[in-house]
Design a protein around this motif. Structure first.
Motif, mmCIF file in Angstrom:
data_model
loop_
_atom_site.group_PDB
_atom_site.id
_atom_site.type_symbol
_atom_site.label_atom_id
_atom_site.label_comp_id
_atom_site.label_asym_id
_atom_site.label_seq_id
_atom_site.Cartn_x
_atom_site.Cartn_y
_atom_site.Cartn_z
ATOM 1 N N UNK A 2 -30.883 -49.115 26.991
ATOM 2 C CA UNK A 2 -31.323 -47.954 26.217
ATOM 3 C C UNK A 2 -32.756 -47.646 26.615
ATOM 4 N N UNK A 3 -33.023 -46.391 26.998
ATOM 5 C CA UNK A 3 -34.355 -45.975 27.417
ATOM 6 C C UNK A 3 -34.904 -44.932 26.449
ATOM 7 N N UNK A 4 -36.235 -44.834 26.393
ATOM 8 C CA UNK A 4 -36.871 -43.844 25.532
ATOM 9 C C UNK A 4 -37.056 -44.360 24.119
ATOM 10 N N UNK A 5 -37.701 -43.529 23.311
ATOM 11 C CA UNK A 5 -37.981 -43.895 21.918
ATOM 12 C C UNK A 5 -36.754 -43.638 21.057
ATOM 13 N N UNK A 6 -36.210 -44.704 20.509
ATOM 14 C CA UNK A 6 -34.990 -44.583 19.712
ATOM 15 C C UNK A 6 -35.265 -43.955 18.354
ATOM 16 N N UNK A 7 -34.415 -43.013 17.971
ATOM 17 C CA UNK A 7 -34.477 -42.415 16.640
ATOM 18 C C UNK A 7 -33.052 -42.355 16.079
ATOM 19 N N UNK A 8 -32.970 -42.158 14.780
ATOM 20 C CA UNK A 8 -31.643 -42.015 14.165
ATOM 21 C C UNK A 8 -31.007 -40.708 14.630
ATOM 22 N N UNK A 9 -29.728 -40.761 14.963
ATOM 23 C CA UNK A 9 -29.000 -39.587 15.438
ATOM 24 C C UNK A 9 -27.939 -39.191 14.422
ATOM 25 N N UNK A 10 -27.452 -37.976 14.560
ATOM 26 C CA UNK A 10 -26.398 -37.520 13.649
ATOM 27 C C UNK A 10 -25.107 -38.277 13.951
ATOM 28 N N UNK A 11 -24.218 -38.416 12.962
ATOM 29 C CA UNK A 11 -22.948 -39.115 13.194
ATOM 30 C C UNK A 11 -22.162 -38.534 14.366
ATOM 31 N N UNK A 50 -33.003 -41.631 25.546
ATOM 32 C CA UNK A 50 -33.484 -40.706 24.526
ATOM 33 C C UNK A 50 -34.581 -39.833 25.128
ATOM 34 N N UNK A 51 -34.408 -38.515 25.064
ATOM 35 C CA UNK A 51 -35.445 -37.585 25.497
ATOM 36 C C UNK A 51 -35.804 -36.664 24.338
ATOM 37 N N UNK A 52 -36.697 -35.743 24.572
ATOM 38 C CA UNK A 52 -37.243 -34.927 23.482
ATOM 39 C C UNK A 52 -36.161 -34.200 22.694
ATOM 40 N N UNK A 53 -35.299 -33.484 23.391
ATOM 41 C CA UNK A 53 -34.282 -32.667 22.706
ATOM 42 C C UNK A 53 -32.852 -33.114 22.972
ATOM 43 N N UNK A 54 -32.675 -33.997 23.939
ATOM 44 C CA UNK A 54 -31.310 -34.380 24.319
ATOM 45 C C UNK A 54 -31.181 -35.889 24.472
#
Length: 234
Positions: free
Chosen positions: A137-146, A178-182
């Motif tokens: 997993x790369x980038x800053x992890x955030x919670x995503x929608x189901x 994980x990227x800014x918008x996608x």
């Protein structure tokens, strides 16, 4: 006479309003039926995709377990028995999951709501098939929608299944970025690849899932086979 005229006019207005309401009622019934038919079709397609993804994935693992059992019969009977027991568990799990999909129209959003579920899927498939699978997993992890988690889960599930079933791969590398918008994803294997990709039900289902989230999916056949794409973070 004035009162009679007024009464007649009001009655006419009421009749007109009644006709308009009746017409609106019929239109609403028609719209409701259209929505019902659309929803039924969408639900049917969703269930078909779920059955294909879940059953196909588990059956690939089961076949691999049975093949390993067969090869171990003349070498290590205890190990062969252990593999056979594991195969029975896989078969029971498959039946249970199919039952859940068919009988309860299970809400996926309750099933796969974090990266942990994806990691568990990968570890389980690797254990059943003996395939070496790396997960990064790369980038800053955030919670995503189901919906995002569900789509990632299904894409990875189908890609691993195809890598083993069709590509005869024994190594798979999975990356989620994980990227800014996608969210970008890549699933690449060391299998035999495919010169001409023909979208069957599984690949078509992946494309539909990703498309519903405003993303895209591509296939690349160089060293092995790669499934890559992106979806909106939601």
């Amino acid at each position: 006479m004035g009162f009679a005229k007024y009464h007649q006019e009001e009655k006419s207005k009421i009749d007109n309003i009644y006709k308009e309401l009746l017409n609106a009622h019929y239109k609403l019934k028609d719209y409701a039926q259209q929505i019902k038919e659309l929803t039924t079709t969408q639900e049917r397609n969703r269930i078909a995709r779920d059955l294909h993804d879940t059953l196909g994935h588990n059956m690939t693992g089961l076949i691999m377990q049975l093949e390993m059992t067969s090869s171990m019969m003349d070498k290590d009977m205890d190990e062969a028995k252990a593999l056979m027991e594991a195969s029975k568990i896989t078969a029971r799990e498959s039946l249970k999951k199919v039952r859940e999909i068919v009988e309860t129209f299970k809400d996926e959003s309750r099933m796969y709501t974090d990266i942990g579920a994806i990691k568990e899927l990968i570890d389980e498939f690797s254990s059943k098939t003996g395939v070496k699978i790396s997960f990064e997993i790369k980038g800053e992890k955030i919670a995503l929608s189901p919906d995002v988690y569900i789509t990632l889960y299904r894409v990875i599930q189908e890609s691993m299944t195809n890598a083993v079933r069709h590509g005869k791969a024994d190594e798979i590398k999975i990356v989620i970025k994980y990227e800014k918008d996608v969210i970008r994803f890549s699933i690449v294997d060391n299998g035999v690849g495919c010169d001409d990709v023909s979208e069957g039900y599984g690949l078509k289902g992946m494309r539909e899932r990703v498309g519903l989230l405003g993303g895209f999916i591509e296939y690349r056949n160089e060293c092995g086979f790669e499934v890559m794409g992106e979806i909106n973070r939601g």
